[in-house]
Enzyme design. Structure first.
Site, mmCIF file in Angstrom:
data_model
loop_
_atom_site.group_PDB
_atom_site.id
_atom_site.type_symbol
_atom_site.label_atom_id
_atom_site.label_comp_id
_atom_site.label_asym_id
_atom_site.label_seq_id
_atom_site.Cartn_x
_atom_site.Cartn_y
_atom_site.Cartn_z
ATOM 1 N N GLU A 91 -10.689 20.031 7.189
ATOM 2 C CA GLU A 91 -10.624 18.957 6.207
ATOM 3 C C GLU A 91 -9.826 19.417 4.979
ATOM 4 O O GLU A 91 -9.855 20.591 4.602
ATOM 5 C CB GLU A 91 -12.049 18.608 5.777
ATOM 6 N N LYS B 118 -12.383 8.786 6.342
ATOM 7 C CA LYS B 118 -13.785 9.205 6.284
ATOM 8 C C LYS B 118 -14.676 8.065 5.804
ATOM 9 O O LYS B 118 -14.453 7.489 4.738
ATOM 10 C CB LYS B 118 -13.898 10.415 5.354
ATOM 11 N N CYS C 90 -16.240 15.890 8.173
ATOM 12 C CA CYS C 90 -17.292 16.544 7.386
ATOM 13 C C CYS C 90 -18.601 15.773 7.326
ATOM 14 O O CYS C 90 -19.364 15.754 8.280
ATOM 15 C CB CYS C 90 -16.762 16.855 5.987
#
Length: 456
Positions: free
Chosen positions: A250, A318, A351
């Site tokens: 990331e 995300k 994440c």
């Protein structure tokens, strides 16, 4: 263990109606190296064409208890291509459960079979749960060769109200016959079944992919380009191992330099996708990396997928942001795309997404076979859980946790580290992972999950 599946199956009388639909068992004969298991003209066996009083038609009906048996009939007013279809209706009884069933003999253990069927529902709120087609593999004594295999509906395969279910698998050791069940239950509605087939397929090579993960934290850089350049060196080092896909962490444009998320944010396509694209084209591989994307006034935490030609094949923004990213001005994404590659379907999480079951589940339901996880750091147990509960492979690339590739059982098959920053493994996307007493969990858990129960 499902002991009920081992119990004798009660049958019900078959109504007398003309049957113009057929169930076909297609054979791709011995020239393909597979012995045919049904003798028939043109290598196609067709079951009897009518519901006659002689009782010669192979279809029978089944329910575990008479009190919850639905109504079975041949409906000559409904059909997918011609009139006529197998019909099951609950008649308003939402606890009813039953199935049409038929035995197919002369199964060859280890041979590959594809089951297909089309169904149409009415008054069914959750077809995924209520429409229950499955294969019961049996040995020569009629016992269970392995737990049943569940077929699931194919995404986006619906024509004129009819949906298709499909399941492809090798026949288990000891199997000499298979019982096809066209089940229906847990609904007040009804279902029609048509165009049911079991096809013997040629044995083909399994789909494999060489997946690489990189474990590296850039340091003492002064720009996004300088941080990316350190990953470029590792990508070039991985080239001699011929990876099909390389997963990077990331936020590769901000780690190692003093710039903020917003300061390194760029458009897509942009400078980072251009430099990674050149590497992907040179190495003839896919590359996944986390960067920060600017779209007008909005900044996203985004993962990009570059294809073998170096072009942007897709992006994922995300969806689950920790409050630290809200406070830094990042905006969440709102979709779970799945991307086609030349070796299979992939989904991408970033994440904090791994903290929640929803992203992985949504992508798996869309057909993702590999989940890619660019991540700063997080809970590796949850990463393994996402692979296990969705029965998919998962590859993570991280700074503060393990960078690994895990199989659908959660077993680590490759791991990169500070001492060994590149790890590559070959995965078999057609490999079955069967659990004792439970069978193929990939399809079973999807069929038995209850999304219809709302959580307050």
């Amino acid at each position: 263990r499902d002991n009920a599946s081992l119990a004798p199956i009660p049958s019900h009388p078959i109504p007398s109606h003309p049957m113009r639909s057929t169930i076909l068992v297609s054979i791709l004969a011995a020239s393909l190296g597979i012995a045919p298991f049904v003798v028939a003209e043109d290598s196609i066996a067709t079951f009897a064409d009518d519901f006659s009083d002689s009782g010669t038609h192979p279809w029978q009906t089944w329910s575990p208890r008479a009190e919850i048996a639905p109504k079975f009939e041949w409906d000559d007013q409904v059909g997918r291509n011609t009139s006529g279809a197998l019909h099951i209706r609950a008649e308003g009884n939402n606890v009813s459960f039953g199935a049409w069933k038929v035995d197919v003999p002369d199964i060859t253990p280890g041979a590959i079979y594809r089951f297909e069927a089309w169904y149409r529902t009415q008054g069914v709120s959750n077809a995924h749960r209520s429409v229950i087609p499955r294969l019961l593999w049996k040995n020569e004594d009629g016992g269970q060769a392995r737990p049943p295999d569940f077929a699931t509906a194919l995404k986006d395969v619906e024509i004129a109200g009819w949906s298709k279910v499909e399941y492809t698998a090798p026949a288990p050791t000891g199997a000499t016959q298979v019982e096809i069940q066209l089940g229906f239950g847990f609904s007040e509605g009804q279902v029609w079944w048509d165009d049911v087939s079991l096809t013997l397929l040629p044995k083909t090579d399994h789909r494999t992919a060489r997946i690489a993960t990189i474990h590296h934290r850039p340091s003492q850089t002064t720009s996004a380009a300088a941080s990316v350049a350190q990953f470029a060196d590792l990508i070039e080092q991985a080239a001699d191992q011929n990876p099909d896909l390389i997963c990077l962490p990331e936020g590769i444009t901000t780690v190692g330099n003093p710039l903020t998320y917003v300061e390194v944010a760029e458009s897509i396509p942009g400078p980072t996708t251009e430099s990674l694209g050149k590497l992907a084209a040179a190495q003839q591989c896919y590359i996944v990396a986390g960067i920060y994307e600017r779209a007008d006034k909005i900044v996203y935490n985004t993962a990009v997928l570059l294809d073998r030609s170096g072009k942007v094949a897709g992006t994922y923004r995300k969806t689950h942001l920790p409050r630290e990213e809200w406070e830094a001005g990042i905006t969440p994404g709102d979709s779970y795309p799945v991307f086609e590659t030349d070796f299979g379907r992939v989904g991408i999480m970033i994440c904090w997404d791994v903290q929640f079951p929803d992203p992985a589940r949504a992508m798996a339901l869309k057909g993702a076979e590999i989940l890619l996880l660019p991540i700063w750091g997080g809970n590796e147990v949850l990463a393994k859980a996402r692979a296990i509960e969705n029965h998919v492979f998962l590859a993570s690339s991280s700074y503060d946790m393990r960078s690994f590739v895990v199989d659908p059982t959660g077993n680590v098959v490759a791991e990169a580290s500070i001492d060994q920053p590149i790890a590559i493994t070959e995965i078999d996307l057609d490999q079955q992972f069967l659990q004792p007493w439970l069978g193929d969990m990939k399809h079973r858990t999807r069929k038995e999950r209850r999304p219809d129960i709302l959580v307050e």
